[in-house]
Design an enzyme around this catalytic site. Structure first.
Site, short mmCIF file in Angstrom:
data_model
loop_
_atom_site.label_atom_id
_atom_site.label_comp_id
_atom_site.label_asym_id
_atom_site.label_seq_id
_atom_site.Cartn_x
_atom_site.Cartn_y
_atom_site.Cartn_z
N GLU A 46 119.83 52.49 40.93
CA GLU A 46 121.01 52.87 41.49
C GLU A 46 121.54 52.17 42.81
O GLU A 46 120.37 52.23 43.57
CB GLU A 46 121.19 54.26 41.36
CG GLU A 46 122.61 54.77 42.05
CD GLU A 46 122.53 56.23 41.99
OE1 GLU A 46 123.66 56.73 41.83
OE2 GLU A 46 121.54 56.89 42.33
N LYS A 97 129.77 55.10 37.50
CA LYS A 97 129.10 56.28 37.38
C LYS A 97 130.01 57.45 36.94
O LYS A 97 131.04 57.65 37.95
CB LYS A 97 128.39 56.63 38.45
CG LYS A 97 127.46 57.93 38.50
CD LYS A 97 126.78 58.09 39.96
CE LYS A 97 125.78 59.30 40.06
NZ LYS A 97 125.25 59.21 41.46
N CYS A 126 121.98 57.92 37.37
CA CYS A 126 121.33 59.20 38.10
C CYS A 126 121.83 60.49 37.70
O CYS A 126 121.37 61.02 36.58
CB CYS A 126 121.78 58.82 39.65
SG CYS A 126 120.64 59.75 40.62
#
Length: 260
Positions: free
Chosen positions: A44, A110, A144
């Site tokens: 990330e 994300k 994440c």
């Protein structure tokens, strides 16, 4: 269709908010990867670390980092994926690129922005999950904090490989370890979690624990590594499908839809 997929993932100590230095770092590490590898996974925000300084660090989509990804994908004849800070239409995104060897690419923003770090105050969350079709494999790449939300990852489309790229801090690494294994087991898919190591400019410490699991939660790489390293491994789709056929757990999954 390829029954085997050779992958590599790189666990680095990122240079804080220094895109040029990080691209150089990864160029060196990618160059060391064998030519048999067909998918390379980066963390990330791999050019900057997990920074809220988007105003000064964000790139346009069609900018230097995408050009760098395309060039490395071409040289290695391999797909490459990882997330970067992107600006678009006055908004900022923690955007994952999945770049194919021919230079074409897919995007995933994300979805779950990390409110504990106020990521939601800087970055706009994505709305759509991405399923990539690559060499006959269905791949679901996530980022994440998405790891904490199993409904978003639920294997309703029979994907083969689930990927999480992350900057996951040491103080909560027990959750990282447990949830990655759970995602592999509940979705009966290969699951790769790639984290970073080292200390960032905000003082957060990361201790890696990057790992790959098979569809029953068996680790395929060394557990709990905290140093910088690159792992290469071959995933066997036929073996996974045989496990699914024998166990049939996915046939009993609940049917549902997500509401915005």
């Amino acid at each position: 269709m390829s029954e085997k997929l050779n992958i590599a993932f790189i666990q680095p100590d990122l240079k804080w908010e220094d895109a040029e230095a990080n691209r150089k770092l990864f160029s060196e590490k990618i160059n060391e990867i064998s030519n048999e590898v067909e998918l390379i996974i980066l963390p990330e925000m791999f050019t900057t670390g997990f920074s809220m300084n988007a105003e000064n660090l964000a790139e346009e989509t069609e900018a230097e980092t995408l050009a760098w990804l395309r060039e490395n994908a071409r040289i290695k004849d391999s797909a490459i994926t990882g997330s970067v800070i992107i600006t678009e239409n006055g908004k900022y995104y923690n955007r994952l690129f999945f770049v194919f060897p021919d230079g074409s690419y897919k995007l995933y923003d994300k979805r779950h922005t990390f409110t504990l770090a106020k990521e939601d105050e800087t970055y706009t969350g994505g709305k759509e999950r991405l399923i990539v079709d690559y060499k006959g494999w269905k791949i679901c790449p996530l980022v994440c904090y998405d790891l904490r939300f199993p409904v978003w990852a639920r294997n309703t489309v029979d994907y083969d490989l689930l990927i999480y790229v992350a900057n996951w801090p040491q103080k909560r690494v027990e959750a990282w370890d447990a949830l990655l294994k759970a995602r592999a087991i509940e979705n009966m898919a290969y699951c790769v979690g790639l984290n970073r190591t080292g200390k960032d400019g905000d003082g957060y410490v990361y201790n890696g624990h990057s790992i790959a699991y098979d569809s029953l939660g068996k680790p395929l790489t060394e557990l709990n590594r905290e140093d910088e390293f690159t792992a290469e491994l071959s995933l066997d789709r036929q073996s996974m499908l045989e496990t699914r056929s024998k166990m049939k757990f996915l046939q009993d999954r609940d049917k549902f839809s997500l509401d915005e």
